[in-house]
Write an enzyme that holds these catalytic residues in place. Structure first.
Site, PDB file in Angstrom:
ATOM      1  CG  ASP A 206      -7.404   1.232   3.777  1.00 54.24           C
ATOM      2  OD1 ASP A 206      -6.608   1.935   4.414  1.00 54.24           O
ATOM      3  OD2 ASP A 206      -7.278   0.989   2.557  1.00 54.24           O
TER       4      ASP A 206
ATOM      5  CE  LYS B 220      -4.197  -2.187   9.933  1.00 59.24           C
ATOM      6  NZ  LYS B 220      -4.986  -2.050   8.700  1.00 59.24           N
TER       7      LYS B 220
ATOM      8  N   GLY C 149      -2.363   4.834   6.872  1.00 55.70           N
ATOM      9  CA  GLY C 149      -3.089   5.996   7.370  1.00 55.70           C
ATOM     10  C   GLY C 149      -4.061   5.505   8.412  1.00 55.70           C
ATOM     11  CG  HIS C 150      -3.131   3.437  11.415  1.00 56.23           C
ATOM     12  ND1 HIS C 150      -2.081   2.883  12.074  1.00 56.23           N
ATOM     13  CD2 HIS C 150      -3.378   2.625  10.359  1.00 56.23           C
ATOM     14  CE1 HIS C 150      -1.709   1.765  11.446  1.00 56.23           C
ATOM     15  NE2 HIS C 150      -2.477   1.605  10.392  1.00 56.23           N
TER      16      HIS C 150
ATOM     17  CD  GLN D 111       0.842  -0.973   5.028  1.00 52.12           C
ATOM     18  OE1 GLN D 111       1.679  -1.558   5.669  1.00 52.12           O
ATOM     19  NE2 GLN D 111       0.798   0.338   4.968  1.00 52.12           N
TER      20      GLN D 111
HETATM   21  P1  IMP Z   1       3.041   0.607  -1.176  1.00 48.15           P
HETATM   22  O1  IMP Z   1       2.906  -0.011   0.180  1.00 48.15           O
HETATM   23  O2  IMP Z   1       2.906   2.094  -1.175  1.00 48.15           O
HETATM   24  O3  IMP Z   1       4.277   0.125  -1.886  1.00 48.15           O
HETATM   25  O4  IMP Z   1       1.811   0.073  -2.088  1.00 48.15           O
HETATM   26  C1  IMP Z   1       1.670  -1.295  -2.432  1.00 48.15           C
HETATM   27  C2  IMP Z   1       0.193  -1.706  -2.381  1.00 48.15           C
HETATM   28  O5  IMP Z   1      -0.250  -1.681  -1.037  1.00 48.15           O
HETATM   29  C3  IMP Z   1      -0.749  -0.774  -3.149  1.00 48.15           C
HETATM   30  O6  IMP Z   1      -1.819  -1.547  -3.671  1.00 48.15           O
HETATM   31  C4  IMP Z   1      -1.275   0.151  -2.076  1.00 48.15           C
HETATM   32  O7  IMP Z   1      -2.522   0.730  -2.408  1.00 48.15           O
HETATM   33  C5  IMP Z   1      -1.391  -0.823  -0.919  1.00 48.15           C
HETATM   34  N1  IMP Z   1      -1.319  -0.165   0.390  1.00 48.15           N
HETATM   35  C6  IMP Z   1      -0.224   0.311   1.002  1.00 48.15           C
HETATM   36  N2  IMP Z   1      -0.548   0.836   2.197  1.00 48.15           N
HETATM   37  C7  IMP Z   1      -1.857   0.671   2.344  1.00 48.15           C
HETATM   38  C8  IMP Z   1      -2.775   0.964   3.395  1.00 48.15           C
HETATM   39  O8  IMP Z   1      -2.426   1.493   4.469  1.00 48.15           O
HETATM   40  N3  IMP Z   1      -4.073   0.625   3.167  1.00 48.15           N
HETATM   41  C9  IMP Z   1      -4.485   0.001   2.040  1.00 48.15           C
HETATM   42  N4  IMP Z   1      -3.667  -0.295   1.041  1.00 48.15           N
HETATM   43  C10 IMP Z   1      -2.363   0.026   1.186  1.00 48.15           C
END
Ligand code: IMP
Length: 458
Positions: free
Chosen positions: A24, A27, A51-52, A234
């Site tokens: 977040d 990017k 989520g971009h 991420q």
């Molecule tokens: P997952 O990727 O859904 O398996 O989640 C694993 C961890 O990564 C969790 O703490 C999510 O909140 C975090 N996470 C996954 N995608 C994002 C993102 O795009 N932004 C921030 N945190 C993320």
């Protein structure tokens, strides 16, 4: 492949955009700006957990799978091998873009990318439930279970998914195992193969025209010295190997993931742009030494609209952590920073940056402890910067920022030992300030911004 195309000596045609924190970092905006002069944007990891947000003259676009370069019609946008693709979400995103007159004619999906199936979503949810007090706080998009199937070698790849002859067999193999998991391990209902086959064959038909062997496309673009931008999802500290395990995602957000996930050789990368939010946020569980649980954190959350693009969850907020950032600089090989959301800090009296940690044994360290448990005992030691009150969202030249804001930006550069190349002061493309302090070579310096005066170096 050797480079053959004409390239000016100073030009660095390939760059990775990488999140230097816990995701977040905005990017999407930086990718969108650079994409205006690129010929290809390649998303290299993650899935619809990302989520971009990209704001153009047509308003706000929330993208989960489609690369943030899509708003630039002249470039190729690639969802590469390292991404896990939820076909239902991708079709929805394509439909939404087309509805808003954004062309997807140059969108391509790797035949080698893995598909997120509905049982992956279910498994993600029931796995979180089963963890009780040890929840990861995943986005429940099925991303972890899809990567698990990939490594278990029962995943369904896009090439097979969109081949009506191969898909039934691939689905049967994958679902047979996953239904056993659902029933025996998670005490849940099995999922219906015939129904999934019908629904997902239709999605496969929709996506087939987009499917390519994208590693060749990327390799040939690199060989011709075209401007290729690799878009991370991420952030570094969510990397499966280098992040705060187990509170991480299942892929490689780090810059190295751009090579793994696309087939680009490491020697083809010219620049690594570290995206650093002017403060820190984290979604989901895990240690967060600089977390702010007071009204300063709440104020930043509101002003920065720090709610998940994918899940709507309120993000945890904290001060900038230069200890964590230095680790990110190292593992990504970041050579320039883009500092985003600086405008959100306007009005904060005193801004803090963590410069070192005091360990439970009293020792002070500037090195990030790499075990999550060790991070838990760390007390952040801060350097304090004077805040500014003026609204900076209309500033376009670095010299026009308040002196305090420039001191903060330069403090981040000093603490990370990396030059700041760009500062973002709002979501719009035009709300961008080049500092003139990073090495030249990226194409952005020559770019006009759509519908706005050219970006200028102070
Ligand atoms: P997952 O990727 O859904 O398996 O989640 C694993 C961890 O990564 C969790 O703490 C999510 O909140 C975090 N996470 C996954 N995608 C994002 C993102 O795009 N932004 C921030 N945190 C993320």
């Amino acid at each position: 492949m050797p480079r053959t195309g004409p390239v000016e000596e100073a030009e660095m045609p390939t760059a990775i955009v990488v999140g230097a924190q816990w995701g977040d970092e905005a990017k999407g905006k930086i990718t969108d700006i650079l994409a205006q002069g690129a010929s290809m944007v390649v998303r290299y990891a993650g899935g619809s957990n990302a989520g971009h947000s990209v704001t153009s003259d047509q308003g706000l676009f929330k993208l989960h799978l489609v690369p943030s370069g899509i708003l630039n019609p002249r470039i190729d946008c690639i969802i590469s091998d390292g991404v896990v693709v939820d076909p239902a979400i991708l079709v929805q995103e394509i439909d939404e873009l087309e509805k808003r007159a954004v062309s997807t004619a140059r969108l391509y999906v790797s035949a080698s990318s893995h598909v997120v199936m509905p049982y992956h979503r279910t498994l993600d949810r029931v796995d979180e439930e089963k963890r009780g007090g040890r929840k990861i706080g995943t986005t429940c998009q099925g991303v972890g279970p899809a990567y698990t199937d990939k490594v278990r070698r029962i995943g369904i790849r896009m090439g097979d998914f969109t081949d009506p002859k191969a898909f039934p067999h691939a689905l049967h193999e994958s679902l047979t195992f996953n239904n056993l998991l659902l029933q025996k391990v998670y005490d849940s209902e099995p999922m219906d193969e015939a129904q999934i086959l019908q629904e997902y064959t239709a999605l496969g038909r929709r996506l087939k025209p987009f499917v390519r062997d994208t590693a060749w496309m990327v390799g040939e673009a690199l060989a011709a010295d075209r401007r290729v931008l690799f878009e991370g999802a991420q952030g570094t500290l969510l990397d499966i190997d280098h992040g705060t395990y187990p509170y991480v995602t299942s892929s490689h957000p780090v810059a190295g993931g751009a090579c793994l996930g696309t087939g680009a050789g490491p020697t083809s990368i010219d620049a690594v742009i570290g995206i650093v939010k002017a403060y820190t946020s984290r979604v989901g569980a895990g240690n967060f030494p600089t977390e702010l649980l007071d009204e300063i954190g709440a104020g930043i959350r509101e002003r920065g609209n720090e709610y998940g693009t994918t899940t709507g969850r309120a993000r945890r907020i904290g001060w900038l952590d230069a200890v964590a950032l230095r680790f990110a600089m190292m593992v990504n090989g970041i050579d320039r920073l883009a500092i985003t959301l600086l405008d959100v800090l306007s009005g904060v009296d005193e801004i803090r940056v963590c410069k070192a940690y005091r360990l439970p044994n009293g020792k002070v360290t500037e090195r990030l402890p790499l075990r999550n448990e060790d991070l838990a005992g760390c007390e952040p030691l801060y350097e304090t910067f004077k805040g500014w009150t003026r609204d900076i969202s209309k500033v376009r030249r670095y010299a026009d920022l308040p002196a305090e804001a420039r001191e903060y930006v330069e403090g981040i550069s000093r603490l990370t030992q990396v030059p700041v190349w760009l500062v973002s002061v709002g979501p719009h493309r035009q709300q961008t300030v080049l500092t003139g302090q990073a090495r030249e070579g990226l194409w952005l310096r020559e770019l006009p911004t759509a519908g706005a005066p050219a970006l200028s170096v102070a």
